[in-house]
Every structure is written in C-alpha cells, then in structure tokens.
Write a protein that holds these residues in place. Structure first.
Motif, short mmCIF file in Angstrom:
data_model
loop_
_atom_site.label_atom_id
_atom_site.label_comp_id
_atom_site.label_asym_id
_atom_site.label_seq_id
_atom_site.Cartn_x
_atom_site.Cartn_y
_atom_site.Cartn_z
N GLU A 73 0.82 -1.22 0.00
CA GLU A 73 0.00 0.00 0.00
C GLU A 73 0.85 1.27 0.00
OE1 GLU A 73 -3.30 0.25 -0.41
OE2 GLU A 73 -3.31 -1.94 -0.67
N ASN A 74 2.15 1.11 -0.22
CA ASN A 74 3.09 2.25 -0.32
C ASN A 74 3.08 3.16 0.91
OD1 ASN A 74 3.96 1.59 -3.00
ND2 ASN A 74 1.94 2.26 -3.67
N CYS A 75 3.05 2.54 2.08
CA CYS A 75 3.04 3.32 3.32
C CYS A 75 4.41 3.90 3.68
CB CYS A 75 2.50 2.47 4.47
SG CYS A 75 0.77 2.04 4.24
N PHE A 76 5.46 3.38 3.07
CA PHE A 76 6.80 3.95 3.21
C PHE A 76 7.34 4.16 1.80
CE2 PHE A 76 6.24 1.93 7.30
CZ PHE A 76 6.81 2.84 8.17
N SER A 77 7.83 5.35 1.54
CA SER A 77 8.26 5.64 0.18
C SER A 77 9.71 5.23 -0.10
CB SER A 77 8.07 7.12 -0.16
OG SER A 77 8.87 7.93 0.67
N SER A 78 10.46 4.88 0.93
CA SER A 78 11.81 4.40 0.65
C SER A 78 12.22 3.34 1.67
CB SER A 78 12.82 5.54 0.60
OG SER A 78 13.02 6.09 1.85
N TYR A 79 13.13 2.49 1.22
CA TYR A 79 13.68 1.45 2.09
C TYR A 79 15.09 1.11 1.64
CZ TYR A 79 12.55 -1.91 -1.63
OH TYR A 79 12.48 -2.58 -2.82
N GLU A 80 15.85 0.57 2.58
CA GLU A 80 17.20 0.08 2.33
C GLU A 80 17.30 -1.31 2.93
OE1 GLU A 80 20.25 2.66 3.89
OE2 GLU A 80 19.06 4.44 3.43
N ILE A 81 18.02 -2.19 2.26
CA ILE A 81 18.26 -3.54 2.77
C ILE A 81 19.77 -3.75 2.81
CG2 ILE A 81 17.90 -6.01 2.45
CD1 ILE A 81 15.40 -5.35 0.82
N HIS A 82 20.27 -4.15 3.98
CA HIS A 82 21.70 -4.36 4.15
C HIS A 82 21.95 -5.71 4.83
CE1 HIS A 82 22.59 -0.16 3.19
NE2 HIS A 82 21.52 0.11 3.90
#
Length: 94
Positions: A73-82
């Motif tokens: 639902e696009n509740c967060f517009s950015s993410y990072e995976i490390h």
C-alpha cells in the motif's frame, strides 16, 4: 541463513487503516513463525521503522518485505536492505 537489516523511511500515513495494520501484523506473525522475522519496530519519531530478517539472499529479503501489506500500500516511500553479521563472542567480535 543470512541476516538483513531493512530500514524503512518517509512514512505516508494516508491510507493506513485498522484493517491494513491488522493484515500487516498477521503477515509479521507468519514471518516470525517461519523463522524469517527476528526483530522489528517503529522508531520513536513514528516516521521510520526497521526489520531484521533471516533469509537465503538479499532478493529473498526484498521479496519478504515487498509482500508485506504495508509495503504493497506504499506506506513507506523508501527502504534500504543491508546484509550484516552479528557481532558476538563466538566470532571474536566482542
């Protein structure tokens, strides 16, 4: 299994309903039951959140994340995976 830290930011609260939150929590319980979710939670500013996943690859971690109803639902517009390694006594890092 590898460990991945997922950092979510730029929360969009519009469209976050009680039903969506319930679906998100059910999804997290499913991940926990299957051993993929190690830890998660929001930051105190309530604009960011994190997950720690255990999965075979960064692609699998991304898939787990993007299947979360809150991400669909696009509740967060950015993410990072490390990918990360836990420091502990047995590895000599503590």
């Amino acid at each position: 299994m590898k460990q991945f830290l997922i950092f979510l930011s730029n929360k969009n609260s519009i469209g976050i309903t009680n039903d969506l939150v319930s679906s998100h929590k059910a999804y997290l319980r499913k991940l926990k039951k299957h051993g993929h979710l190690k830890m998660c939670g929001p930051f105190e500013d309530n604009d960011k959140a994190f997950f720690i996943y255990s999965s075979e690859s960064i692609g699998d971690a991304a898939s787990l994340l993007l299947n979360d109803p809150i991400m669909q639902e696009n509740c967060f517009s950015s993410y990072e995976i490390h990918e990360f390694s836990e420091a502990n006594i047995s590895t000599g890092q503590l």
